[in-house]
Enzyme design. Structure first.
Site, short mmCIF file in Angstrom:
data_model
loop_
_atom_site.label_atom_id
_atom_site.label_comp_id
_atom_site.label_asym_id
_atom_site.label_seq_id
_atom_site.Cartn_x
_atom_site.Cartn_y
_atom_site.Cartn_z
N ARG A 177 1.03 -8.44 -10.88
CA ARG A 177 0.86 -9.87 -10.59
C ARG A 177 2.02 -10.61 -11.23
NH1 ARG A 177 -1.81 -14.44 -12.80
NH2 ARG A 177 -2.66 -15.84 -11.21
N GLY A 178 2.90 -11.15 -10.39
CA GLY A 178 4.15 -11.71 -10.87
C GLY A 178 4.00 -12.78 -11.93
N ASP A 198 2.04 -13.07 -14.30
CA ASP A 198 1.66 -12.61 -15.64
C ASP A 198 2.76 -11.85 -16.37
OD1 ASP A 198 -1.12 -13.50 -15.53
OD2 ASP A 198 -1.32 -11.99 -13.96
N THR A 199 3.45 -10.92 -15.66
CA THR A 199 4.35 -10.02 -16.40
C THR A 199 5.76 -9.96 -15.83
OG1 THR A 199 3.71 -8.11 -15.04
CG2 THR A 199 2.37 -8.56 -17.00
N ARG A 200 6.08 -10.77 -14.83
CA ARG A 200 7.38 -10.67 -14.18
C ARG A 200 8.54 -10.79 -15.18
NH1 ARG A 200 9.03 -11.79 -8.94
NH2 ARG A 200 7.07 -12.84 -8.45
N GLY A 226 13.92 -13.96 4.70
CA GLY A 226 13.44 -13.89 6.07
C GLY A 226 12.50 -12.74 6.34
N GLU A 271 -2.00 -3.99 -2.03
CA GLU A 271 -1.07 -2.95 -2.47
C GLU A 271 -1.82 -1.76 -3.05
OE1 GLU A 271 2.42 -6.10 -3.79
OE2 GLU A 271 1.56 -4.76 -5.28
#
Length: 447
Positions: free
Chosen positions: A33-34, A36-38, A66, A100
């Site tokens: 989940r971006g 939170d931990t990106r 795109g 995913e």
């Protein structure tokens, strides 16, 4: 990786890898989940994997402007060899993460994909029973998603909770640097298990030779097996060694293939070979200032490692001394395969097994030649006499059979007759001169 919303992120083309990687041939897919931990743990893990030479999919790097968000991600999962879902309490709040995860587990069941979950500041039991925010997040999706889809997501979370992975808080008291090193090490190990050396498809007489060598290996031997394959140039030593290496590779976590030692050492020096061996086995780059320094590193770092090593085209004992010594540098059960043209190199070294590779028998030679010249196991009737005449001049040398057969494929009878006459004039020991006949007949571009 997953975004925290359904809005497609704007990414950029991949810039850091070789051209061969373009086309989305991924090795590792990171699902997280971006929000939170990106910029934290995932970024550190991603960078460490990249630094180790591993091609990793992460949406803000790999997605092109795109591209549709969902299909691109799901397709990238299917292409990857390993998936790493980074699961934390808010993971389930992203429907893309759940999609995913479902796809990842589907690939695991149907394609044998390797799944290595990281339970980041959350316990597997919390994921399994959907405790706390995990449960609330999944149930919240019922408002906008079909009930069966949500049920599938719950089953996916339960399934992944039973897989062996890492719990961040239990690794070295929560020290994330240690966890990242462990993950990188495991990924490299798994990729090595999947990796096979490239060998020709048109092999003849190799399987029996491999089985002969395998039958001599005693798994209870309390030292390092050093297997020496020797014979003249063009006889197929490297091919046999590669097939043997592939056969044994699944039993070893640490492996290394050092090719063209004779040529590489003269061009770049012995310490270059030592650096390759050290980096392949340890999994990280290591500076070697001189040959003695390299020997010291090998002796001190490899004693606990059971390794499989292939040293190709060794023409001097000095290379064995610098790369493997007498075999005592490695853990018992290690195997070192050495190919060489010079048998005398082997006579001064401790050898577990010597294997002299001889020429192919006449019927085997005809089969190998035909596979390259006619794409079948025997020559066509109109060319049978020509084929037998040409095969007799090669004296069972696989390289000559392959090169000459490939050259004559599709050529006229006049070309076959001219080539046969030229080959008859060259002694069978002059392999390079035989190959030169085919080489000189090619146009400059093909040469």
């Amino acid at each position: 990786m997953a975004s925290s919303s359904s809005t497609p992120p704007h990414g950029r083309d991949y810039e850091g890898g070789e051209e061969q990687w373009k086309g989305n041939n991924y090795e590792v897919f990171l699902s997280f989940r971006g929000k939170d931990t990106r910029k934290g743990f995932t970024d550190y893990l991603y960078t460490s994997l990249k630094d180790a030479g591993i091609h990793v999919f992460r949406d803000d790097v790999e997605l092109r402007v795109g591209d549709e968000f969902g299909p691109e991600l799901l397709h990238s999962i299917t292409q990857s060899k390993i998936s790493i879902p980074i699961i934390l309490e808010d993971y389930a709040s992203s429907k893309w993460c759940l999609r995913e995860l479902a796809q990842i587990l589907n690939c695991k069941r149907n394609e044998g994909q390797i799944v290595l979950p990281i339970f980041y500041k959350v316990e597997p039991s919390q994921v399994r029973y959907l405790k706390g925010r995990l449960g609330h997040a999944v149930n919240a999706h019922k408002e906008n998603e079909d009930e069966m889809i949500v049920k599938k997501w719950k089953e996916s979370l339960k399934e992944v909770s039973f897989l062996k992975g890492w719990e961040s808080e239990k690794i070295h008291n929560g020290h994330e640097a240690v966890l990242v090193k462990m993950v990188v090490r495991r990924v490299m190990s798994e990729l090595k298990r999947l990796f096979q050396l490239n060998v020709p498809e048109q092999l003849v007489g190799v399987d029996n030779r491999v089985e002969n060598i395998m039958s001599k290996i005693d798994t209870k031997f309390n030292g390092t097996w050093i297997i020496r394959i020797y014979g003249m140039g063009g006889i197929g030593k490297t091919t046999l060694a590669k097939v043997l290496y592939n056969k044994l590779s699944s039993h070893f976590e640490d492996r290394c293939f050092v090719e063209n030692i004779r040529e590489t050492s003269r061009r770049e020096g012995i310490k270059c070979l030592q650096k390759q061996l050290i980096s392949d086995i340890i999994g990280s780059l290591c500076d070697v200032s001189n040959v003695d320094d390299g020997i010291g590193i090998l002796k001190s770092r490899f004693t606990s490692k059971k390794v499989l090593i292939l040293l190709d085209d060794v023409d001097d004992r000095i290379y064995l001394n610098a790369l493997v010594g007498d075999g005592s540098w490695f853990k018992a059960g290690s195997i070192v395969i050495v190919t060489t043209r010079d048998k005398s190199i082997l006579d001064t070294a401790g050898v577990s097994h010597k294997y002299q590779l001889n020429e192919l028998l006449s019927d085997q030679s005809l089969v190998l030649f035909s596979r390259h010249a006619f794409r079948m196991d025997s020559p066509s009737i109109d060319y049978e006499v020509f084929s037998r005449d040409i095969v007799s001049t090669t004296w069972g040398l696989p390289l000559a059979l392959e090169v000459i057969g490939s050259f004559l494929c599709g050529k006229t009878k006049e070309a076959w007759k001219a080539t046969s006459k030229k080959l008859e004039k060259v002694p069978h020991t002059k392999v390079q001169e035989k190959l030169r006949i085919s080489y000189d007949a090619l146009d400059p571009d093909n040469q």
